[in-house]
Design a protein around this motif. Structure first.
Motif, PDB file in Angstrom:
ATOM      1  N   SER A 140       0.832  -1.207   0.000  1.00 15.33           N
ATOM      2  CA  SER A 140       0.000   0.000   0.000  1.00 15.33           C
ATOM      3  C   SER A 140       0.866   1.257   0.000  1.00 15.33           C
ATOM      4  O   SER A 140       0.544   2.247  -0.650  1.00 15.33           O
ATOM      5  N   GLY A 141       1.959   1.194   0.728  1.00 19.47           N
ATOM      6  CA  GLY A 141       2.868   2.336   0.785  1.00 19.47           C
ATOM      7  C   GLY A 141       3.554   2.607  -0.536  1.00 19.47           C
ATOM      8  O   GLY A 141       3.739   3.760  -0.929  1.00 19.47           O
ATOM      9  N   LYS A 142       3.902   1.552  -1.226  1.00 17.59           N
ATOM     10  CA  LYS A 142       4.524   1.725  -2.552  1.00 17.59           C
ATOM     11  C   LYS A 142       3.545   2.390  -3.522  1.00 17.59           C
ATOM     12  O   LYS A 142       3.921   3.274  -4.291  1.00 17.59           O
ATOM     13  N   LEU A 143       2.265   1.996  -3.450  1.00 14.54           N
ATOM     14  CA  LEU A 143       1.260   2.644  -4.295  1.00 14.54           C
ATOM     15  C   LEU A 143       1.071   4.099  -3.879  1.00 14.54           C
ATOM     16  O   LEU A 143       1.019   4.987  -4.735  1.00 14.54           O
ATOM     17  N   LEU A 144       1.010   4.346  -2.588  1.00 19.98           N
ATOM     18  CA  LEU A 144       0.859   5.725  -2.110  1.00 19.98           C
ATOM     19  C   LEU A 144       2.025   6.587  -2.579  1.00 19.98           C
ATOM     20  O   LEU A 144       1.832   7.706  -3.059  1.00 19.98           O
ATOM     21  N   ASP A 145       3.242   6.079  -2.466  1.00 20.03           N
ATOM     22  CA  ASP A 145       4.424   6.820  -2.926  1.00 20.03           C
ATOM     23  C   ASP A 145       4.314   7.146  -4.416  1.00 20.03           C
ATOM     24  O   ASP A 145       4.603   8.275  -4.838  1.00 20.03           O
ATOM     25  N   ARG A 146       3.906   6.159  -5.204  1.00 23.07           N
ATOM     26  CA  ARG A 146       3.782   6.370  -6.645  1.00 23.07           C
ATOM     27  C   ARG A 146       2.730   7.438  -6.956  1.00 23.07           C
ATOM     28  O   ARG A 146       2.962   8.343  -7.755  1.00 23.07           O
ATOM     29  N   LEU A 147       1.591   7.357  -6.297  1.00 24.57           N
ATOM     30  CA  LEU A 147       0.523   8.320  -6.545  1.00 24.57           C
ATOM     31  C   LEU A 147       0.900   9.718  -6.056  1.00 24.57           C
ATOM     32  O   LEU A 147       0.521  10.718  -6.680  1.00 24.57           O
ATOM     33  N   MET A 148       1.644   9.796  -4.974  1.00 24.21           N
ATOM     34  CA  MET A 148       2.121  11.107  -4.505  1.00 24.21           C
ATOM     35  C   MET A 148       3.015  11.747  -5.562  1.00 24.21           C
ATOM     36  O   MET A 148       2.885  12.935  -5.856  1.00 24.21           O
TER      37      MET A 148
ATOM     38  N   PRO B  79     -11.111  13.171   1.953  1.00 23.73           N
ATOM     39  CA  PRO B  79     -11.177  11.723   2.128  1.00 23.73           C
ATOM     40  C   PRO B  79     -10.921  10.987   0.807  1.00 23.73           C
ATOM     41  O   PRO B  79     -11.381  11.417  -0.250  1.00 23.73           O
ATOM     42  N   THR B  80     -10.184   9.900   0.886  1.00 27.39           N
ATOM     43  CA  THR B  80      -9.987   9.034  -0.275  1.00 27.39           C
ATOM     44  C   THR B  80      -9.902   7.590   0.187  1.00 27.39           C
ATOM     45  O   THR B  80      -9.873   7.301   1.389  1.00 27.39           O
ATOM     46  N   LEU B  81      -9.838   6.705  -0.772  1.00 26.74           N
ATOM     47  CA  LEU B  81      -9.721   5.281  -0.485  1.00 26.74           C
ATOM     48  C   LEU B  81      -8.368   4.970   0.149  1.00 26.74           C
ATOM     49  O   LEU B  81      -7.383   5.663  -0.105  1.00 26.74           O
ATOM     50  N   HIS B  82      -8.345   3.931   0.935  1.00 27.71           N
ATOM     51  CA  HIS B  82      -7.073   3.423   1.437  1.00 27.71           C
ATOM     52  C   HIS B  82      -6.349   2.805   0.243  1.00 27.71           C
ATOM     53  O   HIS B  82      -6.983   2.176  -0.616  1.00 27.71           O
ATOM     54  N   PRO B  83      -5.036   2.949   0.137  1.00 27.88           N
ATOM     55  CA  PRO B  83      -4.326   2.333  -0.989  1.00 27.88           C
ATOM     56  C   PRO B  83      -4.570   0.831  -1.130  1.00 27.88           C
ATOM     57  O   PRO B  83      -4.598   0.313  -2.242  1.00 27.88           O
ATOM     58  N   ALA B  84      -4.789   0.125  -0.020  1.00 27.82           N
ATOM     59  CA  ALA B  84      -5.088  -1.314  -0.108  1.00 27.82           C
ATOM     60  C   ALA B  84      -6.398  -1.542  -0.858  1.00 27.82           C
ATOM     61  O   ALA B  84      -6.521  -2.492  -1.634  1.00 27.82           O
ATOM     62  N   ALA B  85      -7.370  -0.663  -0.652  1.00 26.27           N
ATOM     63  CA  ALA B  85      -8.644  -0.767  -1.368  1.00 26.27           C
ATOM     64  C   ALA B  85      -8.444  -0.469  -2.849  1.00 26.27           C
ATOM     65  O   ALA B  85      -9.068  -1.081  -3.708  1.00 26.27           O
TER      66      ALA B  85
ATOM     67  N   LEU C 220      -5.690  -1.095  -4.486  1.00 31.06           N
ATOM     68  CA  LEU C 220      -5.012  -2.273  -5.036  1.00 31.06           C
ATOM     69  C   LEU C 220      -6.008  -3.392  -5.333  1.00 31.06           C
ATOM     70  O   LEU C 220      -5.892  -4.082  -6.339  1.00 31.06           O
ATOM     71  N   ARG C 221      -6.992  -3.549  -4.463  1.00 33.90           N
ATOM     72  CA  ARG C 221      -8.003  -4.597  -4.651  1.00 33.90           C
ATOM     73  C   ARG C 221      -9.079  -4.189  -5.650  1.00 33.90           C
ATOM     74  O   ARG C 221      -9.666  -5.029  -6.313  1.00 33.90           O
ATOM     75  N   GLY C 222      -9.369  -2.890  -5.740  1.00 35.33           N
ATOM     76  CA  GLY C 222     -10.527  -2.410  -6.490  1.00 35.33           C
ATOM     77  C   GLY C 222     -10.335  -2.171  -7.963  1.00 35.33           C
ATOM     78  O   GLY C 222     -11.282  -1.821  -8.663  1.00 35.33           O
ATOM     79  N   GLY C 223      -9.112  -2.315  -8.441  1.00 37.80           N
ATOM     80  CA  GLY C 223      -8.874  -2.178  -9.869  1.00 37.80           C
ATOM     81  C   GLY C 223      -8.859  -0.741 -10.363  1.00 37.80           C
ATOM     82  O   GLY C 223      -8.750   0.207  -9.576  1.00 37.80           O
ATOM     83  N   PRO C 224      -8.996  -0.559 -11.684  1.00 38.29           N
ATOM     84  CA  PRO C 224      -8.826   0.759 -12.309  1.00 38.29           C
ATOM     85  C   PRO C 224      -9.789   1.834 -11.795  1.00 38.29           C
ATOM     86  O   PRO C 224      -9.402   2.979 -11.645  1.00 38.29           O
ATOM     87  N   GLU C 225     -11.043   1.462 -11.508  1.00 38.63           N
ATOM     88  CA  GLU C 225     -12.006   2.471 -11.041  1.00 38.63           C
ATOM     89  C   GLU C 225     -11.617   3.019  -9.669  1.00 38.63           C
ATOM     90  O   GLU C 225     -11.652   4.221  -9.423  1.00 38.63           O
ATOM     91  N   ALA C 226     -11.217   2.133  -8.765  1.00 35.19           N
ATOM     92  CA  ALA C 226     -10.803   2.559  -7.433  1.00 35.19           C
ATOM     93  C   ALA C 226      -9.541   3.417  -7.521  1.00 35.19           C
ATOM     94  O   ALA C 226      -9.429   4.451  -6.839  1.00 35.19           O
ATOM     95  N   LEU C 227      -8.613   3.015  -8.357  1.00 34.42           N
ATOM     96  CA  LEU C 227      -7.384   3.787  -8.532  1.00 34.42           C
ATOM     97  C   LEU C 227      -7.684   5.170  -9.101  1.00 34.42           C
ATOM     98  O   LEU C 227      -7.116   6.176  -8.660  1.00 34.42           O
TER      99      LEU C 227
ATOM    100  N   ARG D 161     -10.424   6.874  -8.684  1.00 32.52           N
ATOM    101  CA  ARG D 161     -11.028   7.683  -7.608  1.00 32.52           C
ATOM    102  C   ARG D 161      -9.939   8.258  -6.700  1.00 32.52           C
ATOM    103  O   ARG D 161      -9.996   9.424  -6.314  1.00 32.52           O
ATOM    104  N   MET D 162      -8.985   7.422  -6.373  1.00 29.16           N
ATOM    105  CA  MET D 162      -7.910   7.880  -5.496  1.00 29.16           C
ATOM    106  C   MET D 162      -7.094   8.977  -6.175  1.00 29.16           C
ATOM    107  O   MET D 162      -6.754   9.992  -5.556  1.00 29.16           O
ATOM    108  N   ARG D 163      -6.789   8.798  -7.445  1.00 37.23           N
ATOM    109  CA  ARG D 163      -6.058   9.826  -8.194  1.00 37.23           C
ATOM    110  C   ARG D 163      -6.831  11.144  -8.198  1.00 37.23           C
ATOM    111  O   ARG D 163      -6.263  12.213  -7.976  1.00 37.23           O
ATOM    112  N   SER D 164      -8.124  11.065  -8.453  1.00 41.17           N
ATOM    113  CA  SER D 164      -8.969  12.261  -8.481  1.00 41.17           C
ATOM    114  C   SER D 164      -8.938  12.994  -7.139  1.00 41.17           C
ATOM    115  O   SER D 164      -8.859  14.223  -7.092  1.00 41.17           O
TER     116      SER D 164
END
Length: 194
Positions: A65-73, A162-168, A170-177, A179-182
């Motif tokens: 989750s942290g690696k995804l958060l770092d990438r999105l940051m 508020p946004t999704l947890h990075p673990a969510a 990772l599990r939720g696919g392109p739509e969840a990702l 949302r987090m980017r937005s």
């Protein structure tokens, strides 16, 4: 290894958290995961609680989750974690990565509230429902809260995104990702005063 630098009050608060036995999470922890980053950052991330890798290293968001958060940051905010501050609602790992219980959140709440006060960010991005509910004092989940600005009840000058947890994500696919980017784009706009 956890960072011991920062303002004296934050270092003292870390020491208090490391000695805390206010709830049963202390019984199985390897280490207290207090927080990390720039203690004067304009942007703060708050997650729910440490996972296995975080418990081992004593640092928040260092696993998948942290690696995804770092990438999105980097991609959405143009920054690395050294330019923000990252903390969790609970400072010790719930067994089996289960959700933190109300008594555990209550026991750790003073540490998180004081971290927010000392860091004094302009924008807080909450990662997942537990962080959003805890900081906003709301019952709704993150999917109901995301997509619009909120303000910290204790300091209405602080914008909460508020946004999704990075673990969510990772599990939720392109739509969840997406949302987090937005949501991170929203945080970036609020940091720039828009």
């Amino acid at each position: 290894m956890p960072d011991e630098s920062g303002p004296a009050e934050l270092v003292e608060l870390r020491r208090e958290a490391e000695a805390c036995t206010a709830c049963r999470l202390c019984e199985q922890r390897t280490t207290v995961v207090f927080g990390m980053g720039d203690p004067t950052a304009d942007l703060m991330f708050v997650g729910e609680g440490p996972g296995e890798e975080e418990d081992r290293q004593g640092l928040p968001f260092v696993g998948r989750s942290g690696k995804l958060l770092d990438r999105l940051m980097r991609e959405e905010l143009g920054m690395d974690r050294d330019r923000c501050y990252i903390a969790n609602v609970v400072k010790c790992r719930p067994p089996g990565n289960r959700d933190p219980r109300p008594d555990e959140i209550a026991a750790c709440r003073r540490f998180l509230e004081r971290q927010v006060e000392l860091v004094s960010p302009r924008v807080i991005v909450t990662l997942g429902s537990f962080a959003a509910r805890t900081l906003l004092g709301r019952r709704e989940g993150v999917l109901s809260l995301r997509g619009r600005d909120h303000h910290l009840p204790s300091d209405p000058r602080v914008v909460v995104v508020p946004t999704l947890h990075p673990a969510a994500a990772l599990r939720g696919g392109p739509e969840a990702l997406a949302r987090m980017r937005s949501d991170l784009v929203r945080a970036k706009l609020r940091l720039s005063g828009r």
